[in-house]
Design a protein around this motif. Structure first.
Motif, PDB file in Angstrom:
ATOM      1  N   ARG A  38      43.010 -13.526   9.058  1.00 55.41           N
ATOM      2  CA  ARG A  38      41.776 -12.817   9.757  1.00 55.41           C
ATOM      3  C   ARG A  38      41.443 -13.402  11.088  1.00 55.41           C
ATOM      4  N   THR A  39      41.560 -14.920  11.250  1.00 58.82           N
ATOM      5  CA  THR A  39      41.091 -15.399  12.375  1.00 58.82           C
ATOM      6  C   THR A  39      42.197 -15.545  13.701  1.00 58.82           C
ATOM      7  N   LEU A  42      41.457 -13.025  16.382  1.00 58.00           N
ATOM      8  CA  LEU A  42      40.105 -13.598  17.230  1.00 58.00           C
ATOM      9  C   LEU A  42      40.515 -14.725  18.192  1.00 58.00           C
ATOM     10  N   VAL A  78      36.854 -20.992  16.912  1.00 60.38           N
ATOM     11  CA  VAL A  78      38.204 -20.709  16.074  1.00 60.38           C
ATOM     12  C   VAL A  78      38.875 -22.015  15.736  1.00 60.38           C
ATOM     13  N   LEU A 208      33.955 -15.496  10.011  1.00 63.39           N
ATOM     14  CA  LEU A 208      34.856 -15.587  11.104  1.00 63.39           C
ATOM     15  C   LEU A 208      34.942 -16.719  12.038  1.00 63.39           C
ATOM     16  N   TYR A 210      34.659 -20.423  12.848  1.00 60.24           N
ATOM     17  CA  TYR A 210      35.020 -21.900  12.129  1.00 60.24           C
ATOM     18  C   TYR A 210      33.910 -22.696  11.929  1.00 60.24           C
ATOM     19  N   ARG A 247      36.410  -6.453  11.107  1.00 60.26           N
ATOM     20  CA  ARG A 247      37.019  -7.411  12.029  1.00 60.26           C
ATOM     21  C   ARG A 247      37.629  -6.582  13.185  1.00 60.26           C
TER      22      ARG A 247
END
Length: 352
Positions: A38-39, A42, A78, A208, A210, A247
């Motif tokens: 998922r990240t 990003l 992130v 999303l 962190y 996303r």
């Protein structure tokens, strides 16, 4: 804060190069724990966004401008290890393609702008969250303070490096006062951009972010047609903050925003020298500045060679920069994520 070749002598530059390489190696390993399917996309977008916003110099004092450094923003969005990699990718693209920041000074720039800003910002951010309520507003407020402090911290780090390996004879006290003073003002701009961006992402996809992991929201019940919070006595009954967009939508929106900022809005950025350039000129630090190794690059100074229209030239350079950075960043983070997947493969799990 982009240090050119010639400000810092070769031995000190070499040492900071080793420090930067070590930090990147540690960050590559640490990013495996931060990134997932998922990240990871990003993270590439964050690198491209930082590149774009760094083109937007804003005035901070008479004849001086500043721009985003991005360490705090990347660390909070992130993770600190991935954040170091994000800013390092940006600095590498800027140095190689746009002749922004010396190549022999790449270790200095990565240490200052990627490592120091990220470490200081994330330490401050985590410290504040320990004493603030775990709410989205607290995350945004902590982001502001963390970003604000990260910029003068980087300025102080440069001053220390200059004290050790500066190529001109300038009183270090004067350099420290000037550098920290102007970068406190730049830090206000950094903090504002960071808080607004973090707040915007939390508003649509808090899962999303962190630094916002673990955020909870109280369950709400409808009583007589009105929503009310579950009583505090039932505080255990909480739920994760819900996502409000996909996303893919977030990624596309972020990329389009980056392209618009770099390709159009950057034309209206302040043309005044940034904090380091101004201090260097005023204090004589720039007396031994060397020509950049790729000063003849087709994209040097954020313009496209042979394109005579300044607006078009700068816009094209910005769009190219965003595109290259998002591709380079996404490739790095995809590789890191893939390595993580290999580390936790079924065979590894069975052996454990």
């Amino acid at each position: 804060m982009h240090v050119p070749d010639g400000f810092i002598n070769a031995p000190t530059s070499a040492v900071t190069g080793v420090v930067a390489a070590g930090a990147i190696a540690v960050s590559l390993r640490g990013a495996r724990r931060e990134l997932d399917e998922r990240t990871a996309p990003l993270a590439g977008l964050v690198a491209a966004f930082i590149f774009a916003v760094q083109m937007l110099n804003f005035p901070v004092a008479a004849g001086t401008s500043g721009h985003l450094l991005g360490g705090a923003l990347a660390a909070i969005l992130v993770g600190p290890f991935t954040g170091v990699l994000c800013v390092s990718v940006v600095l590498l693209m800027q140095g190689i393609l746009f002749a922004d920041g010396g190549l022999t000074a790449l270790g200095v720039n990565i240490t200052n702008m990627a490592v120091v800003t990220t470490v200081v910002a994330y330490a401050v951010f985590r410290g504040l969250l320990k004493v603030l309520p775990r709410t989205s507003r607290s995350v945004t407020a902590a982001s502001f303070v963390a970003a604000l402090l990260s910029v003068p911290a980087a300025a102080l780090a440069f001053t220390l490096m200059y004290a050790v390996g500066g190529t001109t004879d300038v009183a270090i006290g004067k350099v420290a006062t000037a550098m920290v003073g102007v970068h406190v003002l730049i830090g206000i701009g950094e903090a504002t951009i960071t808080a607004l961006t973090v707040g915007a992402v939390i508003a649509v996809r808090p899962d999303l972010v962190y630094g916002a992991r673990g955020l909870r929201q109280k369950l709400r019940l409808r009583v007589h047609g009105e929503l009310v919070d579950v009583p505090a006595a039932e505080g255990a009954r909480t739920a994760p903050v819900a996502a409000r967009t996909s996303r893919r939508t977030l990624w596309v929106t972020g990329l389009v925003t980056s392209l618009v900022l770099a390709g159009f809005v950057s034309f209206y950025a302040s043309s005044s020298p940034d904090g380091l350039e101004k201090v260097a000129a005023d204090k004589g630090i720039d007396k031994k500045t060397e020509e950049h190794a790729v000063s003849d690059s087709p994209l040097a100074d954020y313009g496209v060679k042979d394109v005579t229209d300044a607006r078009l030239s700068g816009g094209l350079a910005g769009v190219i920069g965003v595109g290259v950075t998002v591709v380079a960043g996404s490739t790095v983070f995809w590789a890191v994520r893939r390595r993580r997947s290999t580390d936790v493969s079924p065979t590894t799990v069975e052996n454990v």
